[in-house]
Design an enzyme around this catalytic site. Structure first.
Site, short mmCIF file in Angstrom:
data_model
loop_
_atom_site.label_atom_id
_atom_site.label_comp_id
_atom_site.label_asym_id
_atom_site.label_seq_id
_atom_site.Cartn_x
_atom_site.Cartn_y
_atom_site.Cartn_z
N SER A 1 8.57 -4.86 6.28
CA SER A 1 8.43 -5.85 7.34
C SER A 1 9.26 -7.11 7.10
O SER A 1 8.73 -8.22 6.96
CB SER A 1 6.96 -6.21 7.51
OG SER A 1 6.22 -5.03 7.63
N ASP B 1 7.06 -3.42 10.84
CA ASP B 1 5.63 -3.32 11.16
C ASP B 1 5.33 -3.46 12.65
O ASP B 1 4.38 -2.88 13.16
CB ASP B 1 4.79 -4.31 10.33
CG ASP B 1 5.27 -5.74 10.47
OD1 ASP B 1 6.33 -5.97 11.07
OD2 ASP B 1 4.58 -6.65 9.96
N ARG C 1 0.81 -1.21 0.00
CA ARG C 1 0.00 0.00 0.00
C ARG C 1 0.85 1.26 0.00
O ARG C 1 1.97 1.27 0.50
CB ARG C 1 -0.87 0.06 1.26
CG ARG C 1 -1.85 -1.09 1.38
CD ARG C 1 -2.61 -0.98 2.68
NE ARG C 1 -1.69 -0.86 3.81
CZ ARG C 1 -2.01 -0.32 4.97
NH1 ARG C 1 -3.21 0.18 5.16
NH2 ARG C 1 -1.12 -0.27 5.93
MG MG Z 1 0.55 -6.51 8.63
#
Ligand code: MG
Ligand code: ADP
Length: 507
Positions: free
Chosen positions: A193, A247, A129
């Site tokens: 992440s 994250d 995103r």
């Molecule tokens: Mg996630």
């Protein structure tokens, strides 16, 4: 179905019986067979079947018992996690440590004075995103987010690094057009992440890909540099990349914005990982001994040195061997969404081979990797679901079974997810007790920010995990706070805190 009629047969009686049954159940096809000496042979058969079922039942229980961890075993897991944490923090052992305890250079949680417009990039979750996050301080304190989800095709995920980053920059470009902010040169936080060695807030060298990513020429490289180079290649817009964010850290920061007591972040989604505020003096890889810094534990790799092998089952080993990163992330593979369904599938295959399930027939569906997604565990284990509905779920997966099969499948799912929640709780117990000892306290009140679909949607995972932490770390009162979009909002908050500190330094 067949109904056996014992002798002596009365023809008139039999006819009336047939008629009545057919009227009562017109949709069923019932045949009546005459049996010879039913009571003798039948009794023997019933006994034999009962024996076989009892033996099956015993063997199933015995197999699933391997997934039941005693309090002693869980305390041992907690203890070993603590040992691995220390190894990751110490200079002498850091190199060989499996739980890497990576410094993040995040030294403070938000205090509410953060302000401005920020971009965030979220790579490494289920969705890629790009986000615009508007943070306002003071009386009008609020966070407003706009985001767009983009696909990353598998060939890009597993192609070259340059292709991957060109694709990312292409998506950013599309987003800036979409929001009408291409000229703005906004500060950006990059949620990435994967395990990174950070030497500053805005430099992160990728140690190794996880979770299905495999792009070449990225491991060992600074991903912020790769992003900046991608932006330069495109010659279309400029950005100020301020922070690379894990994250877990984003999750902690998002929850800390609401609750200043939040000093731990936890993810239980596709993968599993945690971070927490450690005393800087304990982080030997970082200069200085004042204050605290957030450490990205990368706890998914716990057990990669074999320290969890005693509790790993043959099914865990099978899942590991078939994965993209065999031998790595052993703890994560016992806990997180990408793997729980696969563990269940491996047990089901074994049970079928042993004749306990699906009449001993291994269907194509059962042979298909990843067919048994973790969301089905949630559905099957839901208390509101009747057994018949479990059977329907299995049928939809192409696993045609009886109601007895459904009972066994539900039992298997329960055993696997319960162990996952307890193992996760044992790890968390190690973290909270370390923080408590760091601060020389007899009692610690602390909040954990949590994100991840498995944690959020599984009907029992969170409850079992909380209870485990309570049992294994009785001197800590731990509150769990669900994070709202930690990887998006959190990246923006870290960027905002960094900008605030930068401005304070310059003035
Ligand atoms: Mg996630
Ligand atoms: P990520 O960790 O990639 O950021 P999520 O937190 O959304 O993303 O987690 C996605 C994982 O959650 C998937 O791997 C999937 O296995 C698992 N999952 C999806 N739906 C459910 C559900 N209903 N119950 C339990 N696990 C689920």
């Amino acid at each position: 179905m067949n109904i056996f009629l014992p002798p002596p047969y009365n023809i008139l009686y039999a006819r009336r019986l047939h008629k009545t049954v057919r009227r009562l159940v017109p949709d069923s096809d019932v045949r009546f067979l005459l049996s010879e000496s039913g009571s003798g042979k039948g009794a023997a058969l019933v006994t034999a079947v009962a024996y076989r079922l009892a033996e099956q039942h015993r063997q199933i229980e015995e197999t699933l018992e391997e997934f039941q961890l005693s309090k002693e075993q869980l305390l041992e897991v907690k203890k070993r996690m603590r040992i691995e944490m220390e190894a990751g923090l110490r200079k002498k052992t850091h190199q060989s440590a499996k739980v890497k305890m990576l410094p993040t250079f995040v030294r403070s949680t938000p205090d509410g004075s953060e302000n401005g417009d920020f971009l965030a990039l979220d790579l490494g979750g289920t969705n890629f995103r790009v986000l615009l996050v508007k943070i306002r301080s003071g009386k009008r304190r609020m966070v407003e987010m706009h985001n767009k989800i983009y696909a990353i095709p598998v060939d890009v995920m597993q192609g070259t690094g340059e292709e991957l980053f060109d694709h990312i920059v292409h998506c950013i470009s599309d987003f800036l057009d979409y929001m009408g902010i291409k000229g703005a040169r906004l500060p950006m936080g990059f949620t990435f992440s994967f395990p990174c060695v950070q030497t500053s807030l805005d430099a992160g060298m990728l140690l190794t890909w996880t979770k299905g990513f495999k792009a070449t020429d990225c491991e060992g490289e600074d991903v912020v540099l790769l992003l900046r180079e991608g932006i330069k290649r495109r010659e279309e817009f400029e950005l100020d990349v301020v922070a690379v964010v894990n994250d877990t850290v984003g999750t902690m920061m998002t929850c800390a914005y609401e609750d200043p007591n939040c000093e731990i972040g936890l993810i239980v989604g596709t993968g599993s990982n945690a971070c927490y505020m450690e005393e800087t003096k304990n982080i030997e890889m970082v200069e200085g001994d004042k204050g605290r810094m957030c450490v990205n534990m990368e706890w998914g790799a716990f057990g990669d040195n074999g320290c969890l092998d005693e509790i790993r089952t043959v099914y865990d080993k099978a899942v590991d061997e078939l994965s993209l990163n065999s031998g790595k992330q052993r703890y994560e593979k016992m806990i997180s969404g990408m793997y729980l369904g696969e563990i269940v599938r491996n047990i089901l295959i074994d049970f079928t081979k042993r004749g306990f399930l699906f009449r001993g027939h291994i269907s194509e569906a059962l042979k298909t990797r990843s067919i048994f997604e973790t969301k089905f565990l949630s559905q099957i284990e839901s208390d509101r679901l009747a057994l018949l509905q479990v059977r329907v779920i299995l049928q939809q997966l192409g696993l045609d079974g009886t109601c007895d099969d459904s009972i066994i499948v539900k039992q298997v799912c329960g055993a696997v997810s319960k162990r996952a929640a307890q193992l996760c709780g044992a790890g968390m117990a190690a973290v909270v007790d370390k923080i408590r000892e760091n601060r020389g306290l007899d009692h610690l009140d602390i909040t954990v920010g949590v994100d991840g679909t498995l944690y959020k949607l599984h009907p029992h995972f969170s409850k079992i995990m909380h209870q485990t932490v309570k049992d294994l770390a009785p001197k800590c009162d731990v509150t769990f706070l669900l994070s709202e979009d930690g990887s998006g909002k959190g990246a923006a908050l870290i960027t905002a805190v960094a900008c605030r500190l930068r401005e304070a330094e310059q003035s």
